[in-house]
Each structure stands twice: as structure tokens, then as C-alpha cells.
Motif scaffolding. Structure first.
Motif, PDB file in Angstrom:
ATOM      1  N   HIS A  18       0.840  -1.208   0.000  1.00  0.00           N
ATOM      2  CA  HIS A  18       0.000   0.000   0.000  1.00  0.00           C
ATOM      3  C   HIS A  18       0.873   1.255   0.000  1.00  0.00           C
ATOM      4  O   HIS A  18       0.542   2.246  -0.665  1.00  0.00           O
ATOM      5  CB  HIS A  18      -0.937  -0.016   1.201  1.00  0.00           C
ATOM      6  CG  HIS A  18      -1.942  -1.133   1.151  1.00  0.00           C
ATOM      7  ND1 HIS A  18      -2.949  -1.179   0.218  1.00  0.00           N
ATOM      8  CD2 HIS A  18      -2.053  -2.263   1.910  1.00  0.00           C
ATOM      9  CE1 HIS A  18      -3.674  -2.278   0.408  1.00  0.00           C
ATOM     10  NE2 HIS A  18      -3.146  -2.964   1.423  1.00  0.00           N
ATOM     11  N   GLY A  60       2.221   1.610  -3.540  1.00  0.00           N
ATOM     12  CA  GLY A  60       1.182   2.137  -4.426  1.00  0.00           C
ATOM     13  C   GLY A  60       0.982   3.630  -4.251  1.00  0.00           C
ATOM     14  O   GLY A  60       0.857   4.374  -5.233  1.00  0.00           O
ATOM     15  N   GLN A  61       0.967   4.101  -3.006  1.00  0.00           N
ATOM     16  CA  GLN A  61       0.771   5.527  -2.759  1.00  0.00           C
ATOM     17  C   GLN A  61       1.942   6.350  -3.279  1.00  0.00           C
ATOM     18  O   GLN A  61       1.756   7.433  -3.854  1.00  0.00           O
ATOM     19  CB  GLN A  61       0.581   5.767  -1.265  1.00  0.00           C
ATOM     20  CG  GLN A  61       0.156   7.187  -0.919  1.00  0.00           C
ATOM     21  CD  GLN A  61      -1.182   7.555  -1.503  1.00  0.00           C
ATOM     22  OE1 GLN A  61      -2.169   6.853  -1.283  1.00  0.00           O
ATOM     23  NE2 GLN A  61      -1.239   8.642  -2.261  1.00  0.00           N
ATOM     24  N   CYS A 106      -4.867   5.361  -9.801  1.00  0.00           N
ATOM     25  CA  CYS A 106      -5.187   4.037  -9.283  1.00  0.00           C
ATOM     26  C   CYS A 106      -3.980   3.130  -9.485  1.00  0.00           C
ATOM     27  O   CYS A 106      -3.411   3.096 -10.582  1.00  0.00           O
ATOM     28  CB  CYS A 106      -6.422   3.465  -9.991  1.00  0.00           C
ATOM     29  SG  CYS A 106      -6.865   1.794  -9.482  1.00  0.00           S
ATOM     30  N   ALA A 157      -3.773   1.599  -4.045  1.00  0.00           N
ATOM     31  CA  ALA A 157      -3.897   3.023  -3.714  1.00  0.00           C
ATOM     32  C   ALA A 157      -4.802   3.698  -4.734  1.00  0.00           C
ATOM     33  O   ALA A 157      -4.913   3.249  -5.875  1.00  0.00           O
ATOM     34  CB  ALA A 157      -2.522   3.694  -3.700  1.00  0.00           C
TER      35      ALA A 157
END
Length: 473
Positions: free
Chosen positions: A213, A216-217, A228, A249
Motif C-alpha cells: 500500500h 502504491g501511494q 489508481c 492506492a
């Protein structure tokens, strides 16, 4: 010439293996340099063909921690941007604001060039002066060389380097610097990703999953336009060619729009197959077609072969078993205004070949030779299984063979882990067809899928003795 060819093959092999294993491109360059000595242009050309990747940062041997975030972020799994703040002491020159431009021009090799950081900052104690930030790599001992000092004296600037406290925050660090600081030391931190419209698609390694996560961010923060980030969680299903994915994310919106070879497509990335790495191959096959030719696309997906072929004024028969792909194929045909030129089908590949394809070939191929103006192309882009479908062509038609020039050309895709992938895919196709293709086929390498796994395209005209079953007298 021999050495150039050898080095090119060496670079190609190691480039593909590097991309697949997420290691750094400089390692490939160093390997090439050991064998060739100097072919920099060759490396640059190959590097331009790569997709969206987070590049490795060249190691700073003068001060390897100079641009790293605060060491306290190690092990972070939920992104806290405030924790990345730190202060660096860097060299700077205090100059009058009127001559800042001249100093920057004269010392452009020594001035800080890092994107996102200001090279000129105000002096809080003197509104008529500015600090020109110097590159700590170029001025490691806080002193300029004799030539730079002489230039400054000519500009009436005191060549005395002072220490400036430079504030760095999350926004100033590159994505690979952030991930290198967060993930455990000694483990790979970079990860290639494909961009599909506003979606970034990752294939994370097991050791990266606890940080997925955060990764992804960071990717979303550092790549404008990405809203996305998803990670593939299983292998591609052989039936519908889609896979399960997890949103890491951003927004949970997997309907996106992409543009390939100047043609727009819309799709739901969670329900259909789309690979931006096949753009060149789509263009190559469509480039073989002429106006009036007939294209049978057995595993059409959302239309990357069918729609550009229709725009070239070809007659197109496109099929896909996946109902979602079929629906998006119809949608994209309307979107690109070729819905009247494409006949779409939602059938199994074998049924499509034995039905609409056989029916059309039966009508067209018996025509006299002087009436043959169109060429017939059959595209079978299902690399995991397409070779197994070739048995459908055995005695698909009944009657006397047409002229060799009119026989359909098949473009069949496949994977190979063999040491000689071209020979491997040809032999597998010959076994299914029941005949030799020696001298009658060509193979084209499409891309490296994984270490020791290649995707290829085998192109051949279906031999008359395979395609036709002659009626009994």
C-alpha cells in the motif's frame, strides 16, 4: 562487425533478463562495456524501448546518504510524509542578486541541478543578496577549484563557499529513494509497472507485499496522471486472459481509456486483457495489410488488431470468447466509427474457425485466379494455447486447392522456454498441422515475458495439402 553483433546480442539478452528481474540498467551497461569498450548509442536505443519503470539511482560514492530520507522511515508500511523531512548542510555562494544569472551561467557545472530543488534562495539577513546552492558532489570539500575562483573574481564575487542548511521533504525525494529508505536493506526496492490509462499495474515480489500500500501511494504521488495502482494477485487465466488484482492506492475505478498507435480504446482492466507492451506488435501485423484484405482475428480481445485493420479499409471478422471482451470490442468499434466494417463474434476459437472463417474462405477461395485481389490473414494471439488450435486447419475446406498465392496466412503466437525458441515453436506447429513448414514460415520475437521465456509470432501460409480435403471420386 563481429564484435558489434556479439555485443548487441549480449545487450539484448541481458536487457530483457534485467527488465524481468527488476535489476538496474547500469548493470547491463557495465557488462556491455566490459566486452565492447564503447558503444554508448546502442544502449541508449534499447533503453528507449522500455516501459514505465522506476529507474535505479546512480550510487553516490562521495556521500551515499546525501539524498536519502530520514533513517527513521525504515520499515514504514503506512505512508507518513512528514517523517521524510531532514536537513542537509550543502555548499553555497552568497552573491548580489543583480549578478545571480551571470554566476549561474559561469558555474553551471558546479551549481545544484537536482530537479525539485531551488538553485537560488533568498538570504533572510540581506534582501539584496541571494544564496546560490552548489552541488555537494562537485564541491565536496566546500571549496572551489582555481578556475571557478578566477571566474568569480572576474565577477567581483568573493570565492568563499559557505554552509547552507537545505531543508528536504517528501516532495524532494524520488520514488526509488523513498522505497530504498523504507524497505529492508539489501532487498530489491524497484519494481517495473505498466501504465494503462490512469492505472499503474504492478507485479510485486513476495518481500514487497507488506509494503504494497505504501508502494502504491508513492507511485501515485510521483507519477502525475496515475489515480489508481493495482497489483496482480494470480496468473492470467487461460480462458478469458484476465487476472485477479488488488487495488493498492487511489480510486477503485478500473474502467479506463488508452491510446495505442493513434487509436483510442476504452476497457475495464479488471475484466479484459490489455498489455501495452504489445503496441509495436499490433502495429507490425496491421502494417502487413492492404486495403481490401480480409482479417480473421480469432482471439480479438477489445480490438487492437481488428480496429486499426478496419481503419485501413480491410474486411474484418473479430471473435472473442470472453463476453466482456466482446462487449468492449463492440463499444470500441463504435467509438472509432468502424462498426460497419467489423463483424464481431462471441464464440469459442474452434467454433469461429469452423464456422464464419470456413464459410468465408469457401466463398472466396474458389474464385478464378484473376479475381483474387484480397489476401487472407488469420491472427491467433493466445500465446498459451494458440498452437493447439492449428489442428482446425487440417482439411478445413473441401475441393480443389486454389492458387498458392491465395492461401491464407496465419500469424500464430506462442510462448517458449526452449534454448532455440524459434525452432521450438515451429516444431510444435508442424506436429499439430501434420506437415513440415521448413522454408515456408518465419518467426518473429515479440517480447521477453520472463527469464528464459520468450513470446514469438510464427507466420506461414497454410499448405494446400493441409487446408483442403479433396472429394472422393
Amino acid at each position: 562487425l563481429w564484435r558489434l553483433g556479439y555485443c548487441a546480442r549480449l545487450l539484448k539478452t541481458n536487457h530483457f533478463r534485467t527488465a524481468a528481474s527488476n535489476t538496474s540498467f547500469p548493470a547491463v551497461w557495465m557488462l556491455l562495456a566490459q566486452h565492447s569498450g564503447r558503444i554508448p548509442g546502442l544502449f541508449v536505443v534499447v533503453k528507449k524501448n522500455t516501459l514505465f519503470t522506476m529507474p535505479e539511482t546512480v550510487e553516490d560514492k562521495t556521500n551515499p546518504e546525501l539524498y536519502l530520507p530520514h533513517p527513521g522511515v525504515r520499515g514504514m508500511t503506512l505512508l507518513n510524509r512528514e517523517a521524510f523531512k531532514r536537513t542537509l548542510v550543502v555548499p553555497a555562494l552568497k552573491v548580489k542578486k543583480e549578478i545571480v544569472h551571470s554566476v549561474l551561467k559561469s558555474l553551471k557545472q558546479s551549481v545544484l541541478q537536482r530537479p525539485g530543488l531551488k538553485r537560488v534562495v533568498e538570504d533572510p539577513e540581506d534582501k539584496d543578496s541571494r544564496f546560490v546552492i552548489l552541488d555537494p558532489h562537485k564541491v565536496p570539500e566546500f571549496s572551489l577549484g582555481e578556475s571557478e575562483q578566477q571566474v568569480l573574481r572576474q565577477l567581483n564575487v568573493l570565492p568563499e563557499v559557505c554552509k547552507y542548511h537545505l531543508e528536504l521533504s517528501y516532495e524532494n525525494f524520488k520514488s526509488e529513494e523513498i522505497l530504498r529508505a523504507v524497505l529492508p536493506e539489501g532487498q530489491e526496492v524497484t519494481s517495473g509497472f505498466s501504465r494503462v490509462g490512469h492505472i499503474a499495474h504492478l507485479n510485486l515480489r513476495d518481500h514487497q507485499l507488506p509494503y504494497r500500500h505504501l508502494i502504491g501511494q508513492v507511485l501515485m504521488d510521483k507519477n502525475p496522471g496515475i489515480t489508481c495502482v493495482v497489483n496482480k494477485t494470480n496468473i492470467i487465466d487461460s480462458t478469458y486472459r484476465n487476472f485477479e488484482m488488488e487495488v493498492l492506492a487511489g480510486e477503485n475505478n478500473l474502467v479506463t481509456k488508452v491510446k495505442e498507435n493513434n487509436i483510442s480504446y476504452e476497457l475495464d482492466f479488471s475484466k479484459v486483457y490489455w498489455n501495452p507492451r504489445l503496441s509495436t506488435e499490433h502495429g507490425r501485423i496491421v502494417g502487413l495489410l492492404r486495403a481490401g484484405d480480409v482479417l480473421f482475428d480469432v482471439f480479438a480481445g477489445i480490438g487492437p488488431f481488428a480496429i486499426p485493420a478496419a481503419k485501413r479499409k480491410c474486411r474484418v471478422f473479430a471473435n472473442d470468447l470472453n463476453p466482456e471482451s466482446y462487449a468492449w470490442l463492440l463499444h470500441n468499434c463504435r467509438l472509432n466509427k468502424v462498426h460497419t466494417k467489423v463483424k464481431a463474434f462471441n464464440m469459442d476459437g474452434r467454433d469461429f474457425l469452423r464456422g464464419p472463417v470456413r464459410e468465408e474462405l469457401s466463398k472466396e477461395l474458389p474464385l478464378p485466379e484473376e479475381e483474387h485481389k484480397a489476401a487472407f490473414h488469420i491472427v491467433m494471439n493466445l500465446p498459451a494455447l494458440a498452437v493447439e488450435f492449428l489442428d482446425v486447419f487440417r482439411h478445413l475446406l473441401v475441393g480443389e486447392p486454389c492458387s498458392p498465392a491465395g492461401l491464407p496466412t496465419v500469424h500464430c503466437y506462442g510462448f517458449s522456454k526452449h534454448s532455440d525458441p524459434a525452432r521450438d515453436i515451429q516444431e510444435r506447429a508442424e506436429a499439430v498441422l501434420g506437415t513440415s513448414l521448413a522454408g515456408r514460415c518465419s518467426t518473429f520475437p515479440v517480447r521477453n515475458v520472463a527469464p528464459n521465456k520468450e513470446m514469438l509470432c510464427l507466420s506461414f501460409q497454410i499448405p494446400a495439402d493441409v487446408l483442403y480435403k479433396r472429394p472422393c471420386p
